[in-house]
Write a protein that holds these residues in place. Sequence first.
Motif, PDB file in Angstrom:
ATOM      1  N   PRO A 167     -14.041   6.203  -4.503  1.00  0.00           N
ATOM      2  CA  PRO A 167     -14.142   5.150  -4.512  1.00  0.00           C
ATOM      3  C   PRO A 167     -14.928   4.600  -3.098  1.00  0.00           C
ATOM      4  N   VAL A 168     -15.835   3.776  -3.098  1.00  0.00           N
ATOM      5  CA  VAL A 168     -16.478   3.306  -1.796  1.00  0.00           C
ATOM      6  C   VAL A 168     -16.306   1.563  -1.804  1.00  0.00           C
ATOM      7  N   VAL A 203      -8.319 -19.178   1.369  1.00  0.00           N
ATOM      8  CA  VAL A 203      -8.891 -18.289   2.165  1.00  0.00           C
ATOM      9  C   VAL A 203      -9.083 -17.007   1.048  1.00  0.00           C
ATOM     10  N   VAL A 204     -10.565 -16.479   0.922  1.00  0.00           N
ATOM     11  CA  VAL A 204     -10.968 -15.504  -0.073  1.00  0.00           C
ATOM     12  C   VAL A 204     -11.211 -14.314   0.903  1.00  0.00           C
ATOM     13  N   LEU A 205     -10.648 -12.985   0.887  1.00  0.00           N
ATOM     14  CA  LEU A 205     -10.902 -11.833   1.360  1.00  0.00           C
ATOM     15  C   LEU A 205     -11.690 -11.008   0.395  1.00  0.00           C
ATOM     16  N   PRO A 206     -12.919 -10.775   0.400  1.00  0.00           N
ATOM     17  CA  PRO A 206     -13.597  -9.877  -0.360  1.00  0.00           C
ATOM     18  C   PRO A 206     -13.364  -8.330  -0.514  1.00  0.00           C
ATOM     19  N   CYS A 207     -13.544  -7.721  -1.687  1.00  0.00           N
ATOM     20  CA  CYS A 207     -13.198  -6.172  -1.582  1.00  0.00           C
ATOM     21  C   CYS A 207     -13.926  -5.693  -2.966  1.00  0.00           C
ATOM     22  N   VAL A 208     -15.318  -5.582  -2.882  1.00  0.00           N
ATOM     23  CA  VAL A 208     -15.841  -5.107  -3.876  1.00  0.00           C
ATOM     24  C   VAL A 208     -16.039  -3.470  -3.819  1.00  0.00           C
ATOM     25  N   ILE A 209     -15.499  -2.873  -4.943  1.00  0.00           N
ATOM     26  CA  ILE A 209     -15.608  -1.235  -5.072  1.00  0.00           C
ATOM     27  C   ILE A 209     -16.402  -0.851  -6.098  1.00  0.00           C
ATOM     28  N   GLU A 210     -17.092   0.448  -5.636  1.00  0.00           N
ATOM     29  CA  GLU A 210     -17.910   1.132  -6.580  1.00  0.00           C
ATOM     30  C   GLU A 210     -17.077   2.495  -6.662  1.00  0.00           C
ATOM     31  N   PHE A 248     -16.928   6.303  -9.119  1.00  0.00           N
ATOM     32  CA  PHE A 248     -16.974   6.982 -10.603  1.00  0.00           C
ATOM     33  C   PHE A 248     -16.221   8.496 -10.418  1.00  0.00           C
ATOM     34  N   PRO A 249     -15.513   8.669 -11.278  1.00  0.00           N
ATOM     35  CA  PRO A 249     -15.165   8.281 -12.544  1.00  0.00           C
ATOM     36  C   PRO A 249     -14.012   7.242 -12.362  1.00  0.00           C
ATOM     37  N   GLN A 250     -14.135   6.415 -13.624  1.00  0.00           N
ATOM     38  CA  GLN A 250     -13.162   5.218 -13.325  1.00  0.00           C
ATOM     39  C   GLN A 250     -11.811   5.895 -14.053  1.00  0.00           C
ATOM     40  N   PRO A 251     -10.620   5.470 -14.336  1.00  0.00           N
ATOM     41  CA  PRO A 251     -10.286   4.213 -13.594  1.00  0.00           C
ATOM     42  C   PRO A 251      -9.787   4.876 -12.002  1.00  0.00           C
ATOM     43  N   ILE A 252      -9.653   3.543 -11.291  1.00  0.00           N
ATOM     44  CA  ILE A 252      -9.290   3.669  -9.873  1.00  0.00           C
ATOM     45  C   ILE A 252      -7.817   3.354  -9.628  1.00  0.00           C
ATOM     46  N   SER A 253      -7.131   3.598  -8.604  1.00  0.00           N
ATOM     47  CA  SER A 253      -5.850   2.945  -8.576  1.00  0.00           C
ATOM     48  C   SER A 253      -6.277   1.803  -7.137  1.00  0.00           C
ATOM     49  N   PHE A 254      -6.018   0.674  -7.256  1.00  0.00           N
ATOM     50  CA  PHE A 254      -6.304  -0.230  -6.320  1.00  0.00           C
ATOM     51  C   PHE A 254      -5.328  -1.120  -5.928  1.00  0.00           C
ATOM     52  N   THR A 255      -5.035  -1.814  -5.029  1.00  0.00           N
ATOM     53  CA  THR A 255      -4.485  -2.872  -4.335  1.00  0.00           C
ATOM     54  C   THR A 255      -4.358  -3.211  -2.938  1.00  0.00           C
ATOM     55  N   TRP A 256      -3.623  -4.397  -2.638  1.00  0.00           N
ATOM     56  CA  TRP A 256      -3.900  -5.096  -1.283  1.00  0.00           C
ATOM     57  C   TRP A 256      -2.479  -4.805  -0.644  1.00  0.00           C
ATOM     58  N   ALA A 306      -8.461   1.609  -2.207  1.00  0.00           N
ATOM     59  CA  ALA A 306      -8.622   2.108  -3.499  1.00  0.00           C
ATOM     60  C   ALA A 306      -8.585   3.694  -3.272  1.00  0.00           C
ATOM     61  N   SER A 307      -8.506   4.148  -4.531  1.00  0.00           N
ATOM     62  CA  SER A 307      -8.421   5.696  -4.710  1.00  0.00           C
ATOM     63  C   SER A 307      -8.706   6.006  -6.282  1.00  0.00           C
ATOM     64  N   ASN A 308      -9.383   7.391  -6.446  1.00  0.00           N
ATOM     65  CA  ASN A 308      -9.306   7.945  -7.654  1.00  0.00           C
ATOM     66  C   ASN A 308      -8.884   9.319  -7.377  1.00  0.00           C
ATOM     67  N   SER A 309      -9.458  10.110  -8.325  1.00  0.00           N
ATOM     68  CA  SER A 309      -9.161  11.623  -8.358  1.00  0.00           C
ATOM     69  C   SER A 309     -10.106  12.314  -7.333  1.00  0.00           C
ATOM     70  N   LEU A 310     -11.030  11.803  -6.915  1.00  0.00           N
ATOM     71  CA  LEU A 310     -11.812  12.365  -5.983  1.00  0.00           C
ATOM     72  C   LEU A 310     -11.698  12.056  -4.466  1.00  0.00           C
ATOM     73  N   GLY A 311     -11.242  10.919  -4.228  1.00  0.00           N
ATOM     74  CA  GLY A 311     -10.733  10.213  -2.848  1.00  0.00           C
ATOM     75  C   GLY A 311     -10.519   9.032  -2.740  1.00  0.00           C
ATOM     76  N   ASN A 312     -10.470   8.562  -1.753  1.00  0.00           N
ATOM     77  CA  ASN A 312     -10.026   7.057  -1.390  1.00  0.00           C
ATOM     78  C   ASN A 312     -10.774   6.292  -0.298  1.00  0.00           C
ATOM     79  N   ASP A 313     -10.691   5.087  -0.118  1.00  0.00           N
ATOM     80  CA  ASP A 313     -11.095   4.467   0.920  1.00  0.00           C
ATOM     81  C   ASP A 313     -10.418   3.121   1.085  1.00  0.00           C
TER      82      ASP A 313
END
Length: 428
Positions: free
Chosen positions: A27-28, A44-51, A53-61, A104-111
């Motif tokens: 994910p990036v 307050v809004v803190l943005p975090c837009v992720i791209e 592939f493949p999905q799904p990804i693990s994501f949290t704050w 964010a992370s998936n099987s190929l990496g994290n960011d």
Amino acid sequence: MLVFVGVLLLVVSKTKGIINNYTSSGPVIMQRPSNITVVDGQRVVLPCVIEAFPQPISFTWYKDTIDIRTTDSFMAQRILILDDGSLLIKPAVKTDRAWYTCKASNSLGNDEAPAYLNIIYKPEVITQKMPAEITWAKGYLQQIDCPVDANPPLKNVLWTKDQNSVSSMGRFDILENGTLLVSNVEESDAGSYKCTPYNVLGSGPSSPRVQVQVKDPPRITISPDPLYIRNVGESVQMGCEATGTPSVSVHWIKVGSKIEGDPRITVTDKYLEIKDLTKEDHGKYECRAINDVATVVSVTELRVSNTTPYAPYNVTVVPGLFNASISWEPAYDGGTTPYYFVNFRAVGDPQWTTMNVEAKSSSAITVFGSSQTLNMNSELWPETHTEMAPPALLLGSVLWLSNSAPQASLTQQLLTWHTIPKLCWLCQ
């Protein structure tokens, strides 16, 4: 039809005859949160837009190191994670001030992307730290604190006494942290005080009122002599009496050690008596007169003569290229003029070199030698005609530079000073 070749995914569409290429990757975070400062109560809004592939990804704050989903604010839905991954805080409160990290992370990496949320607010008096009543000692320097929580920092504090403003003038002084100092307190200083804090956002609510009483401190009517000199084996009685309202109690302490439990020592509300004096009784003593208003202290010194000299103190070393200057503060001499000498040796060398301090009144000596011999252990001893005291030694290390040979580059040498045990303290 899906065909995997390495990490390149080919998606073939038979209906349109188009081949779309998607590169598999971790994910990036395309839209990252930024550090932000908001006023207490804002949304307050803190943005975090992720791209990814493949999905799904693990994501949290995370708030600092805590998963935001485990916090009470998330449970109460004051903090939400939106569908696009952004973090919504509605409204922000001062306890939200922290680092927030989108991960964010998936099987190929994290960011991940961190951002600091700074909450600013008007100052607030920490009321639980302010007493309802205090007593000031007449004639003394006294104070009232105004403990404040403020962001941005405190700018100034307004104090009032019985509805009248108190300014920094004369006997009154208001410190930067809001504390009110009153010197040479008078009976007219009694009254009701409160503080109001200010920062760049404005004023916060005033503190509760603090009722100040002014009373006389204890008064020492009989003080001990400034100095008592006695011989080993003799006795000494140091008088100290005090009076005052509320009632006063008299206590004795020896600076740096305890006197309780010694059967040779008697303490009353009129004196301190020590029988069969020893060298260890030497030192400074304090008579303390204590009541609910203040503590008044009278200091005296006891010197015990006909003993070995006391070890010098504040031993320091100033290293040079081929020397080391040793200095010290002489302690009590035990009743006779002491002589000093320094033992030193190279590290690893079993042989000690002794240097006498020629002048009896000297409190410094310089040791000369090569950079090798100055990488040494050393000890400083005072002695009288027949007896020596334990050495006073500088514990630790001093790092210095030495040019060990012509044209050589500077090299680091370690000058080490430590205690060398002796089999006996009394030597002929």
